[in-house]
Design an enzyme around this catalytic site. Sequence first.
Site, short mmCIF file in Angstrom:
data_model
loop_
_atom_site.label_atom_id
_atom_site.label_comp_id
_atom_site.label_asym_id
_atom_site.label_seq_id
_atom_site.Cartn_x
_atom_site.Cartn_y
_atom_site.Cartn_z
N GLU A 113 0.78 -1.23 0.00
CA GLU A 113 0.00 0.00 0.00
C GLU A 113 0.82 1.29 0.00
OE1 GLU A 113 -3.49 0.31 -0.03
OE2 GLU A 113 -3.32 -1.78 -0.60
N SER A 479 -49.79 -28.22 39.12
CA SER A 479 -49.49 -28.61 40.50
C SER A 479 -48.12 -28.14 40.99
CB SER A 479 -49.57 -30.14 40.64
OG SER A 479 -50.89 -30.58 40.41
#
Length: 838
Positions: A113, A479
């Site tokens: 780059e 229950s």
Amino acid sequence: MAEQSTTEYFRYRIRRDASGALNWFRTNWREKRWFRWTTILLGVFLALWLVVWALLARDLPDAETLLEYEPPLPTMVRGIDGDIVYSYARERRVQLQYADFPVELIEAYLAAEDKTFFSHGGIDAGGLAGAVIDYVSKLGSGERAVGGSTITQQVAKNILLSNEYSITRKLKEMILARRIEGVLTKQQILELYLNEIPLGRRSFGVQAASRAYFDKDVGDLELHEMAFLAILPKAPERYGRKQHAELALERRNFVLDQMVENDFVTAAEATEAKSQPLGLKPMRAQHETVDAGYFFEEVRRTLIEKFGETAEDGRNSVYAGGLWVRTSLDPVLQEAARDALRNGMLRYHGNRGWPGPVATIDPDNGDLVAQLRSSNLNLDFRDWRVGVVTERSGSSATVGLTDGETYPLTGFPDAVKVGDVVAVERSGNGYRLRSVPEVSGGFVAMAPQSSRVLAMQGGFDSGLSDFNRATQAERQPGSTIKPFVYATGLDNGMTPATQVPDQTFCFYQGAALGEKCFRNFGGGGGGVHTMRWGLEQSRNLMTVHVAMDAGMPKVIDTFERVGIGSYEPYPAFALGAGDTTVLKMVNAYAALVNHGRQNNATLIDYVQDRHGKVIWRADTRSCERCDMPEWDGKPMPRLGRSGKQVLDPRTAYQVVHMLEGVVTRGTAVRLRDLDLPLFGKTGTTTGPTNAWFVGGSPDIIAGMYLGFDQPRNMGGWVQGGNTAAPMFKEFVQETRDRWSEEPFIAPQGVRMVRIDRRSGKRVLDGWPTDDPLSSIIWEAFKPDTEPPRRTRADAIEAKRREFLDLIRRGELARRNAGSGTGRHGEPSDFVEDQGGIY
């Protein structure tokens, strides 16, 4: 006077000098051509500079903001052991310091780059000239010109500017690059660049890209892998795709050559690297090391509520704040909970056939496979996958998968149609249809002392539906609510040995509703039994009697205090007719184990910001002197007790002690062979529409239910004991080493007394045994509530009667000896009642 003279003197000097300078300028302007051109050019330059400043530079962001720049970072989630288990990220980002990047990796990016990075001042004149020439040559062609940007310019673009393709943006980029070079060091610029550069696969920065492409950290990369990452800034979406592998290899090798040219590596090292394949790994989920989608989604909702979702919501947002979240998730328990719930669903589904598609896609809206991919539907179960039916003709069909490929589909019923999203499994050269059970459910495991959620499963798979049935599904608990009815009775004068009628109970509900009569599950009933027996056998009639004797308003108050829910004081709610969630029920049972003290259920222990500072914690208790540098000789500091006392500690233990009998000889007896100190309660709602079990040990509480999302009859054979309890049993068996054999500990104020478990009477001449059906057991009582000691007097009276009978028989024998014998020569055993005591 002197001061005035001085002022006039300076004014005279300024007029004289200015006049001389003006005369000098006029003379040179008339007589020297080069002077005129130089002045014109300088004026044009200044005018252009002012225009550029007015149009471009004036509104540019301040480069000094980069000194305090905090990039958007994902939120990382840790499990109970501290390992990273998940991340909330729309982009892959990991921030490293400059020293963390390998030198060869930095050199690869410089070679690819910006070779002159360490020598230029932000702008590379040669690269800029080449970019201008390339731009002019491509005008009108539609092609994008080479950027010619330095690494500094790329930092300016990525962080401070947009990705707009224009000369204006380029000029702004150059201005900012010069400013950045004056603010940051070269190392700081490179650190920003390597952390922020977009590299494809939703990755920003080289560490994130290293994980995305190679499943490695940057420190573990090889030279050819570093070179590949260095080519990505040019065209990440091209070089990172399988179909462009040859282009990627060519570009990678070019970067290796540039590294040799710049003396970063030797020719031999580059040659060796060129011989390596790309070696790219397929994309996979980030940091998801355990299948806990429902748990993570619940954590995400909580975090968004507290901190916001995106950067616009605040600096500690979920998707940009870089938070570190410590959760209570136990991966081992989570996988066991997931498997137990799934297997319970599959057992219930059995051979019921294909229940239908998991979703449908409209073929009129375009490519079915593309729609499936965008739907984010997935399945993490065995080797099953999610697909969409793309074609159907008679007995043949094809299915498309998220990888874009289509395959023959087999084993499908006539009801399958194009657009159905289905579960499939590999079979030969194609895929075979599989059934995702229609029945669903929820599962939660919790640490009772802290109410930290250890595991959570809210359905078959979170990839198919994010509706969390563990926290969002309001269901009737049946229950499983009865222990809190009995707790209310114990708080209002009853004991585990209290005799309660197991007989029909009718209740007048008013003129509009008339009379309501209750019955036991499966019918039957009769007689009078102990409270313990009623809870162990889950007798509805006894529960209603207890509730009405204690008072329904008090029962409802107990439900509210333990967090189950808020209901009207009707007897039906004592049998679990009100809606609640699995998480609420499990936390209520945790209060029973924790001697009546309850904490808020939590999934998150604490949250840290990106710098490690704790910004939120679940445990807000303060500990004075805990952070002193040296011990001061005083007693060790202690944290206060957490939570709220919602039940009498003695009552809570009495209920737990009775619920141990549910496992020993009651409705959950199938759990007895686990040979652990366990308590629990089964539950089955009318229909039955839901099957429940909640229970556990002193260290782990787990609760679950099974039922359809739109409640309907599951079949008359379904009960909590045969449908939900087996899921709990599987959960325990798969995590056996996590379950302690330490018993439940009674709090202060509890007396353990020997009683007959059937009659509830006190026993003095016998001892409990290991036989689960032993008639003598230890029972827990509050002081002065245990059965009275008159049972001893009953025994003495029985002995007295026995002695009197022997005396009487002896007198009878003497009389018979004097007056003859009865038939067959035997003494007569008939004595006329003379009013004595026998």
